[in-house]
Design a protein around this motif. Structure first.
Motif, PDB file in Angstrom:
ATOM      1  N   GLN A 376       0.810  -1.215   0.000  1.00 10.60           N
ATOM      2  CA  GLN A 376       0.000   0.000   0.000  1.00 10.60           C
ATOM      3  C   GLN A 376       0.847   1.270   0.000  1.00 10.60           C
ATOM      4  O   GLN A 376       0.323   2.368  -0.164  1.00 10.60           O
ATOM      5  CB  GLN A 376      -0.893   0.016   1.256  1.00 10.60           C
ATOM      6  N   PHE A 377       2.152   1.131   0.184  1.00 10.74           N
ATOM      7  CA  PHE A 377       3.033   2.293   0.280  1.00 10.74           C
ATOM      8  C   PHE A 377       3.397   2.816  -1.110  1.00 10.74           C
ATOM      9  O   PHE A 377       3.546   2.035  -2.052  1.00 10.74           O
ATOM     10  CB  PHE A 377       4.329   1.936   1.006  1.00 10.74           C
ATOM     11  N   ASP A 378       3.576   4.122  -1.210  1.00 11.31           N
ATOM     12  CA  ASP A 378       4.090   4.717  -2.447  1.00 11.31           C
ATOM     13  C   ASP A 378       5.603   4.895  -2.390  1.00 11.31           C
ATOM     14  O   ASP A 378       6.271   4.947  -3.420  1.00 11.31           O
ATOM     15  CB  ASP A 378       3.428   6.075  -2.698  1.00 11.31           C
ATOM     16  N   THR A 379       6.144   5.010  -1.174  1.00  4.07           N
ATOM     17  CA  THR A 379       7.588   5.193  -0.982  1.00  4.07           C
ATOM     18  C   THR A 379       8.109   4.153  -0.010  1.00  4.07           C
ATOM     19  O   THR A 379       7.525   3.937   1.053  1.00  4.07           O
ATOM     20  CB  THR A 379       7.893   6.604  -0.433  1.00  4.07           C
ATOM     21  N   TYR A 380       9.201   3.514  -0.376  1.00  6.30           N
ATOM     22  CA  TYR A 380       9.836   2.520   0.478  1.00  6.30           C
ATOM     23  C   TYR A 380      11.160   3.075   0.980  1.00  6.30           C
ATOM     24  O   TYR A 380      11.908   3.700   0.224  1.00  6.30           O
ATOM     25  CB  TYR A 380      10.089   1.224  -0.287  1.00  6.30           C
ATOM     26  N   HIS A 381      11.453   2.821   2.235  1.00  2.00           N
ATOM     27  CA  HIS A 381      12.720   3.263   2.813  1.00  2.00           C
ATOM     28  C   HIS A 381      13.626   2.053   2.997  1.00  2.00           C
ATOM     29  O   HIS A 381      13.226   1.039   3.563  1.00  2.00           O
ATOM     30  CB  HIS A 381      12.481   3.984   4.138  1.00  2.00           C
ATOM     31  N   VAL A 382      14.854   2.191   2.511  1.00  3.08           N
ATOM     32  CA  VAL A 382      15.796   1.082   2.482  1.00  3.08           C
ATOM     33  C   VAL A 382      16.883   1.309   3.519  1.00  3.08           C
ATOM     34  O   VAL A 382      17.481   2.386   3.581  1.00  3.08           O
ATOM     35  CB  VAL A 382      16.423   0.947   1.081  1.00  3.08           C
ATOM     36  N   GLY A 383      17.126   0.295   4.341  1.00  4.36           N
ATOM     37  CA  GLY A 383      18.126   0.392   5.396  1.00  4.36           C
ATOM     38  C   GLY A 383      19.344  -0.454   5.109  1.00  4.36           C
ATOM     39  O   GLY A 383      19.410  -1.195   4.136  1.00  4.36           O
ATOM     40  N   SER A 384      20.332  -0.351   5.985  1.00  2.00           N
ATOM     41  CA  SER A 384      21.559  -1.137   5.885  1.00  2.00           C
ATOM     42  C   SER A 384      21.464  -2.333   6.827  1.00  2.00           C
ATOM     43  O   SER A 384      20.390  -2.692   7.298  1.00  2.00           O
ATOM     44  CB  SER A 384      22.753  -0.255   6.276  1.00  2.00           C
ATOM     45  N   LEU A 385      22.601  -2.920   7.144  1.00  2.00           N
ATOM     46  CA  LEU A 385      22.615  -4.029   8.085  1.00  2.00           C
ATOM     47  C   LEU A 385      22.311  -3.577   9.512  1.00  2.00           C
ATOM     48  O   LEU A 385      22.155  -4.409  10.406  1.00  2.00           O
ATOM     49  CB  LEU A 385      23.984  -4.716   8.068  1.00  2.00           C
ATOM     50  N   ALA A 386      22.240  -2.259   9.737  1.00  2.00           N
ATOM     51  CA  ALA A 386      22.027  -1.739  11.088  1.00  2.00           C
ATOM     52  C   ALA A 386      20.712  -2.214  11.689  1.00  2.00           C
ATOM     53  O   ALA A 386      20.566  -2.270  12.902  1.00  2.00           O
ATOM     54  CB  ALA A 386      22.075  -0.213  11.084  1.00  2.00           C
ATOM     55  N   GLY A 387      19.737  -2.555  10.846  1.00  2.00           N
ATOM     56  CA  GLY A 387      18.464  -3.022  11.361  1.00  2.00           C
ATOM     57  C   GLY A 387      18.349  -4.528  11.451  1.00  2.00           C
ATOM     58  O   GLY A 387      17.294  -5.050  11.808  1.00  2.00           O
ATOM     59  N   ALA A 388      19.430  -5.244  11.148  1.00  2.00           N
ATOM     60  CA  ALA A 388      19.379  -6.706  11.105  1.00  2.00           C
ATOM     61  C   ALA A 388      19.438  -7.313  12.497  1.00  2.00           C
ATOM     62  O   ALA A 388      19.900  -6.702  13.459  1.00  2.00           O
ATOM     63  CB  ALA A 388      20.537  -7.243  10.262  1.00  2.00           C
ATOM     64  N   SER A 389      18.961  -8.551  12.605  1.00  2.00           N
ATOM     65  CA  SER A 389      19.182  -9.320  13.820  1.00  2.00           C
ATOM     66  C   SER A 389      20.679  -9.611  13.947  1.00  2.00           C
ATOM     67  O   SER A 389      21.409  -9.616  12.955  1.00  2.00           O
ATOM     68  CB  SER A 389      18.396 -10.620  13.763  1.00  2.00           C
TER      69      SER A 389
END
Length: 573
Positions: A376-389
């Motif tokens: 449903q989103f029009d914009t996606y935000h992409v992260g680095s490995l900082a958000g990984a387990s």
């Protein structure tokens, strides 16, 4: 350690568009995983002959568990074996761990002079249990992520700062540099590296979240394909009319409010880390360095309106407040027993790895589908490995450098990685023409160390169910490629904040006592209850809590090139 093709792909991961679907931050496996050049790795890491390995094993086992050097028969110093203990989530394979340990020992004892043993924490109450085992200091390796209080434990100095030992593991540093030269730097918290992230888990934030449901029943009921909140709700209410589910709750996970939040906000807001870790504070994507009280947004009131309606109509579990904050196993059990046909809070990577094998093993005639909330989103935000387990090392470990060397082996040596990621070949998985499969392997006998996933080391998998694999799982990324979709880097990627233990504890108590019942549908008037909860919140010092976060957001923004001025936070009287 990898093929040139894989090396080139990983080296380009810094570009947002090329990192789109590398995976989910809470996840164990990334989308679009490709097979690494395992034969090349195996040539470079050939195992010792079995006789030599067993000889080393028998000699070294005589050394005991301490680390003081002892004198062997030859007069040379023999260092006793270090016994590492690790935590992993889930259940022990039904046939046990003996063969995995036998093969691990044949590697780790002669090559590193250590052993590795696992303790299993079942999913469901893992957050509390992880806090307990971390505080005990009895375990060397501990997984962390959105399923744990990882950042809180970091602030309590529970974990080793890996930066102090990276020079001792150059191959590990090189390995992560292929993803991004600053991959590990971006994972730091206040200048320290307290967890080694899953490799390849950068990607669209919250990408794997969605609604999992019986597709065969949707067709049987004559419903439209689930593609938004309206059609998802229609599925839930039609299921309640079916005799099988009439008296059963369809939503049993108390995190359902976070799913509704994604559906109703459609990317308007960004999380500071995750809705589980910081449920009270968000920022607007259009103004990402201004902290807001989530519960004062109009969208949060909409979330509560749905929660209240679903609770009244029997969609929600009447006992939801007593559930833990991760009821994935309960959902799987209920679907297996045909007591409900859907699930609102299990990411697709987890479904594919842990649910689909068991569901198709018991009910091969069923069909499943998945509606991604971010569609449903029009914009996606992409992260680095900082958000990984991550895998963290306890600050109390007695052999930190050796612990790092073991992690280096796991992420650069196929022999080690296969054992901790899959188990023993022939017992926990099969290899067919270089691909991993599970024919003849019980779904209860699979193994994988939580948060150790490395996309460049894994095998390509043989589908458990071809229809699911081709039409759902591998077709999943298609929604992000639709015309008009925009991709942006996550402006909060790598941001972390520190709060005093006293003010954080006071605010968390208010969330548990007043807001948790709200998001589970308890009470008579949700607007009145929300007003009272916020009064309690500010009475507990939330204004100072928000100011502390805002100050750190402002400092973070000031260090970014071109960030500009940051507006001060608006506080509620």
């Amino acid at each position: 350690m990898r093929s040139d093709r894989k090396r080139q792909r990983c080296a380009k991961r810094g570009v947002a568009e090329e990192r789109l679907l590398a995976g989910n931050s809470a996840g164990e496996g990334a989308f679009g995983r490709q097979q690494a050049d395992r034969s090349s790795r195996k040539r470079r890491t050939a195992a010792l002959p079995r006789g030599v390995a067993l000889l080393c094993l028998s000699v070294l086992l005589l050394g005991g568990c301490s680390r003081g050097a002892e004198e062997g028969e030859s007069g040379e110093a023999v260092r006793p074996i270090v016994n590492f203990r690790a935590i992993t989530l889930g259940n022990m394979p039904e046939e046990g761990m003996d063969e995995i340990y036998r093969q691990l020992d044949a590697l780790t004892i002669p090559e590193l002079n250590c052993t590795l043993r696992f303790e299993f924490i079942p999913w469901g109450n893992e957050r509390r249990q992880l806090n307990i085992v971390t505080a005990s200091g009895e375990y060397d390796f501990i997984p962390g992520g959105v399923f744990s209080d990882y950042r809180t434990l970091v602030y309590k100095n529970a974990f080793l700062d890996m930066n102090d030992y990276l020079d001792a593991v150059p191959a590990l540093k090189e390995h992560y540099a292929f993803y991004d030269a600053n991959a590990l730097k971006k994972c730091e918290i206040n200048g320290g590296l307290y967890g080694l992230p899953q490799f390849g888990q950068g990607g669209i934030v919250s990408a794997g979240e969605g609604f999992f449901y019986r597709e065969d029943l949707r067709r049987e009921w004559g419903l439209e394909e689930v593609c938004d909140l309206e059609t998802m709700e229609a599925y839930l209410y039609r299921a309640k009319q079916d005799e099988r589910y009439r008296d059963a709750p369809l939503v049993t996970d108390n995190r359902v409010w976070s799913s509704l939040w994604l559906l109703l906000t459609r990317g308007k807001y960004l999380e500071l880390n995750s809705s589980l870790e910081t449920p009270l504070v968000v920022v607007e994507a259009a103004n990402p360095y201004k902290a807001l009280n989530r519960t004062e947004t109009p969208e949060f009131k909409e979330v509560l309106a749905y929660i209240w309606k679903w609770k009244r109509d029997g969609i929600l579990d009447s006992d939801m407040l007593s559930r833990s904050d991760n009821e994935g196993e309960l959902g799987k059990t209920l679907i297996l027993e045909d007591k409900k046909p859907c699930e609102t809070n299990n990411p697709i990577w987890s479904l594919n790895n842990h649910w689909i094998p068991a569901l198709y093993e018991k009910n091969p005639e069923w069909e499943f589908n998945f509606f991604p909330y971010l569609a449903q989103f029009d914009t996606y935000h992409v992260g680095s490995l900082a958000g990984a387990s991550v895998i963290s090392i306890s600050a109390k470990t007695t052999e930190p450098e050796l612990a790092m060397e073991l992690l280096e082996k796991i992420h650069t040596d196929a022999r080690y990685y296969s054992l901790v990621a899959y188990g023993a070949e022939g017992e926990n998985y099969n290899l067919v023409d270089g691909k991993i499969g599970f024919d003849g392997i019980s779904s209860q006998n699979r193994f994988g160390w939580t948060a150790v996933t490395d996309d460049t080391m894994g095998y390509e998998g043989i589908p458990v169910n071809r229809k699911w694999d081709e039409e759902v799982y591998h077709a999943f990324p298609d929604w992000s490629k639709e015309t008009g979709k925009a991709v942006e880097d996550d402006p909060l990627d790598g941001f972390s904040f520190v709060l005093s233990g006293k003010e954080q504890a006071a605010v968390e108590r208010v969330w548990l006592q007043y807001f948790q019942p709200l998001v589970c549908g308890y009470g008579e008037d949700y607007l009145e209850a929300l007003e009272e909860a916020n009064q309690r919140l500010y009475g507990a010092g939330f204004e100072q809590y928000l100011e502390a976060i805002q100050e750190q957001l402002t400092d973070y923004a000031a260090q970014l090139p071109g960030a500009g001025d940051v507006a001060p936070v608006a506080l509620t009287d």
